[in-house]
Scaffold this motif. Structure first.
Motif, PDB file in Angstrom:
ATOM      1  N   GLY A 148       0.815  -1.205   0.000  1.00 34.20           N
ATOM      2  CA  GLY A 148       0.000   0.000   0.000  1.00 34.20           C
ATOM      3  C   GLY A 148       0.852   1.259   0.000  1.00 34.20           C
ATOM      4  O   GLY A 148       2.063   1.216   0.216  1.00 34.20           O
ATOM      5  N   ALA A 149       0.204   2.372  -0.232  1.00 29.72           N
ATOM      6  CA  ALA A 149       0.907   3.656  -0.225  1.00 29.72           C
ATOM      7  C   ALA A 149       1.237   4.045   1.214  1.00 29.72           C
ATOM      8  O   ALA A 149       0.608   3.593   2.163  1.00 29.72           O
ATOM      9  CB  ALA A 149       0.031   4.723  -0.872  1.00 29.72           C
ATOM     10  N   GLY A 150       2.252   4.873   1.364  1.00 27.85           N
ATOM     11  CA  GLY A 150       2.605   5.364   2.682  1.00 27.85           C
ATOM     12  C   GLY A 150       3.502   4.415   3.440  1.00 27.85           C
ATOM     13  O   GLY A 150       4.096   3.499   2.879  1.00 27.85           O
ATOM     14  N   THR A 151       3.601   4.669   4.743  1.00 30.54           N
ATOM     15  CA  THR A 151       4.500   3.899   5.596  1.00 30.54           C
ATOM     16  C   THR A 151       3.731   3.288   6.761  1.00 30.54           C
ATOM     17  O   THR A 151       2.593   3.663   7.036  1.00 30.54           O
ATOM     18  CB  THR A 151       5.625   4.796   6.154  1.00 30.54           C
ATOM     19  OG1 THR A 151       5.043   5.847   6.926  1.00 30.54           O
ATOM     20  CG2 THR A 151       6.475   5.375   5.038  1.00 30.54           C
ATOM     21  N   LYS A 152       4.394   2.372   7.440  1.00 29.41           N
ATOM     22  CA  LYS A 152       3.854   1.731   8.639  1.00 29.41           C
ATOM     23  C   LYS A 152       4.924   1.788   9.726  1.00 29.41           C
ATOM     24  O   LYS A 152       6.113   1.962   9.456  1.00 29.41           O
ATOM     25  CB  LYS A 152       3.507   0.265   8.363  1.00 29.41           C
ATOM     26  CG  LYS A 152       2.385   0.048   7.386  1.00 29.41           C
ATOM     27  CD  LYS A 152       1.048   0.291   8.041  1.00 29.41           C
ATOM     28  CE  LYS A 152      -0.090  -0.084   7.098  1.00 29.41           C
ATOM     29  NZ  LYS A 152      -1.402   0.163   7.706  1.00 29.41           N
ATOM     30  N   PHE A 153       4.492   1.602  10.976  1.00 28.75           N
ATOM     31  CA  PHE A 153       5.408   1.532  12.105  1.00 28.75           C
ATOM     32  C   PHE A 153       5.676   0.065  12.441  1.00 28.75           C
ATOM     33  O   PHE A 153       4.751  -0.754  12.453  1.00 28.75           O
ATOM     34  CB  PHE A 153       4.835   2.267  13.322  1.00 28.75           C
ATOM     35  CG  PHE A 153       4.758   3.744  13.127  1.00 28.75           C
ATOM     36  CD1 PHE A 153       5.890   4.533  13.322  1.00 28.75           C
ATOM     37  CD2 PHE A 153       3.579   4.348  12.726  1.00 28.75           C
ATOM     38  CE1 PHE A 153       5.840   5.899  13.134  1.00 28.75           C
ATOM     39  CE2 PHE A 153       3.518   5.721  12.536  1.00 28.75           C
ATOM     40  CZ  PHE A 153       4.652   6.500  12.730  1.00 28.75           C
ATOM     41  N   TYR A 154       6.940  -0.238  12.709  1.00 22.23           N
ATOM     42  CA  TYR A 154       7.371  -1.595  13.026  1.00 22.23           C
ATOM     43  C   TYR A 154       8.205  -1.565  14.297  1.00 22.23           C
ATOM     44  O   TYR A 154       8.804  -0.542  14.640  1.00 22.23           O
ATOM     45  CB  TYR A 154       8.245  -2.154  11.894  1.00 22.23           C
ATOM     46  CG  TYR A 154       7.580  -2.182  10.552  1.00 22.23           C
ATOM     47  CD1 TYR A 154       6.847  -3.290  10.139  1.00 22.23           C
ATOM     48  CD2 TYR A 154       7.686  -1.107   9.674  1.00 22.23           C
ATOM     49  CE1 TYR A 154       6.234  -3.327   8.888  1.00 22.23           C
ATOM     50  CE2 TYR A 154       7.073  -1.131   8.426  1.00 22.23           C
ATOM     51  CZ  TYR A 154       6.353  -2.247   8.044  1.00 22.23           C
ATOM     52  OH  TYR A 154       5.752  -2.276   6.811  1.00 22.23           O
ATOM     53  N   GLY A 176      -5.498   0.595  13.875  1.00 18.32           N
ATOM     54  CA  GLY A 176      -6.152   0.815  15.162  1.00 18.32           C
ATOM     55  C   GLY A 176      -5.176   1.053  16.303  1.00 18.32           C
ATOM     56  O   GLY A 176      -5.585   1.221  17.447  1.00 18.32           O
ATOM     57  N   GLY A 177      -3.870   1.044  15.987  1.00 22.92           N
ATOM     58  CA  GLY A 177      -2.862   1.281  17.022  1.00 22.92           C
ATOM     59  C   GLY A 177      -2.408   0.033  17.753  1.00 22.92           C
ATOM     60  O   GLY A 177      -1.660   0.124  18.722  1.00 22.92           O
ATOM     61  N   ASN A 178      -2.849  -1.142  17.308  1.00 24.84           N
ATOM     62  CA  ASN A 178      -2.465  -2.401  17.935  1.00 24.84           C
ATOM     63  C   ASN A 178      -1.224  -2.973  17.258  1.00 24.84           C
ATOM     64  O   ASN A 178      -1.067  -2.873  16.042  1.00 24.84           O
ATOM     65  CB  ASN A 178      -3.604  -3.424  17.836  1.00 24.84           C
ATOM     66  CG  ASN A 178      -4.861  -2.922  18.494  1.00 24.84           C
ATOM     67  OD1 ASN A 178      -4.857  -2.530  19.654  1.00 24.84           O
ATOM     68  ND2 ASN A 178      -5.947  -2.904  17.743  1.00 24.84           N
ATOM     69  N   TRP A 179      -0.353  -3.617  18.063  1.00 21.43           N
ATOM     70  CA  TRP A 179       0.842  -4.271  17.524  1.00 21.43           C
ATOM     71  C   TRP A 179       0.510  -5.733  17.234  1.00 21.43           C
ATOM     72  O   TRP A 179      -0.005  -6.440  18.110  1.00 21.43           O
ATOM     73  CB  TRP A 179       1.987  -4.191  18.525  1.00 21.43           C
ATOM     74  CG  TRP A 179       2.561  -2.814  18.643  1.00 21.43           C
ATOM     75  CD1 TRP A 179       2.324  -1.908  19.645  1.00 21.43           C
ATOM     76  CD2 TRP A 179       3.465  -2.179  17.741  1.00 21.43           C
ATOM     77  NE1 TRP A 179       3.024  -0.751  19.409  1.00 21.43           N
ATOM     78  CE2 TRP A 179       3.740  -0.890  18.248  1.00 21.43           C
ATOM     79  CE3 TRP A 179       4.068  -2.582  16.546  1.00 21.43           C
ATOM     80  CZ2 TRP A 179       4.591   0.004  17.612  1.00 21.43           C
ATOM     81  CZ3 TRP A 179       4.918  -1.693  15.910  1.00 21.43           C
ATOM     82  CH2 TRP A 179       5.170  -0.416  16.439  1.00 21.43           C
ATOM     83  N   ASN A 180       0.787  -6.180  16.016  1.00 17.51           N
ATOM     84  CA  ASN A 180       0.535  -7.557  15.601  1.00 17.51           C
ATOM     85  C   ASN A 180       1.844  -8.258  15.284  1.00 17.51           C
ATOM     86  O   ASN A 180       2.674  -7.723  14.546  1.00 17.51           O
ATOM     87  CB  ASN A 180      -0.374  -7.570  14.356  1.00 17.51           C
ATOM     88  CG  ASN A 180      -1.713  -6.926  14.645  1.00 17.51           C
ATOM     89  OD1 ASN A 180      -2.434  -7.361  15.522  1.00 17.51           O
ATOM     90  ND2 ASN A 180      -2.037  -5.873  13.914  1.00 17.51           N
ATOM     91  N   VAL A 181       2.021  -9.463  15.832  1.00 14.56           N
ATOM     92  CA  VAL A 181       3.248 -10.233  15.628  1.00 14.56           C
ATOM     93  C   VAL A 181       3.302 -10.742  14.192  1.00 14.56           C
ATOM     94  O   VAL A 181       2.357 -11.352  13.693  1.00 14.56           O
ATOM     95  CB  VAL A 181       3.338 -11.412  16.612  1.00 14.56           C
ATOM     96  CG1 VAL A 181       4.561 -12.264  16.326  1.00 14.56           C
ATOM     97  CG2 VAL A 181       3.364 -10.910  18.048  1.00 14.56           C
TER      98      VAL A 181
END
Length: 194
Positions: A148-154, A176-181
């Motif tokens: 997808g476009a843009g960035t994500k936090f890891y 939603g602000g949740n961290w997924n493994v």
């Protein structure tokens, strides 16, 4: 190779080796001498060594997990940085990566970078140790692995269960602000005969 494969491998193959939790006295250098050493720089010595790695990554719904194995060699660069060189294998092929980790006394945070042979992106980390001094968590922002476009936090975390065993985990933050493994792995120190 997809960007997900690249991210998962980057996160999986972070090298951490061990040694005692050495304490170094913080000093102010005289002009022309070496820089100040913080106790967190001494902590980086835990990484030094050779390791084998194995991991399993969640590739999404209705897809089997991806398995990856590899080797890593970690060396100190002076007293301020650790450099980690990785070679890994998975179903899609092989790859190499280089990581640096240090500590920035002004930010009071660990800092680092990651580059690999799978994507033209320089990952830049910042992070902290937990209260036990055994788990390092590094956070970064980068390309959306789903395409997808843009960035994500890891975030990647590395927990020393002993001097010779580390558990690694990689997560992504959803909308939603949740961290997924995304990945869990194990690093085992290679024992050499004297």
């Amino acid at each position: 190779m997809t960007s997900l494969d690249s991210f998962v491998l980057r996160a999986t193959l972070v090298v951490f080796a061990s040694g005692g939790l050495a304490r170094a006295q913080e000093t102010t250098p005289a002009p022309g001498t070496s820089p100040s050493i913080h106790e967190s720089h001494a902590w980086l010595e835990r990484f030094a060594g050779k390791w084998t790695t194995s991991s399993e990554s969640n590739m999404g719904p209705d897809q089997p997990p991806m398995e990856c194995t590899g080797t890593m060699e970690s060396k100190m660069l002076g007293s301020l940085w650790v450099t980690n060189r990785m070679d890994g294998k998975m179903d899609q092929g092989s790859f190499q990566a280089i990581q640096t980790i240090g500590f920035d006394p002004e930010k009071k945070r660990f800092v680092g970078t990651w580059t690999d042979t799978m994507m033209p992106y320089l990952w830049v980390y910042e992070g902290t140790l937990d209260s036990t001094g055994n788990r390092l968590t590094l956070e970064t922002e980068g390309p959306d692995y789903t395409g997808g476009a843009g960035t994500k936090f890891y975030r990647d975390s590395y927990e020393f269960l002993s001097d010779d065993r580390i558990i690694s985990k990689s997560e992504i933050k959803d909308d939603g602000g949740n961290w997924n493994v995304m990945m869990k792995g194990t690093l085992i120190r290679v024992k050499t005969e004297d």
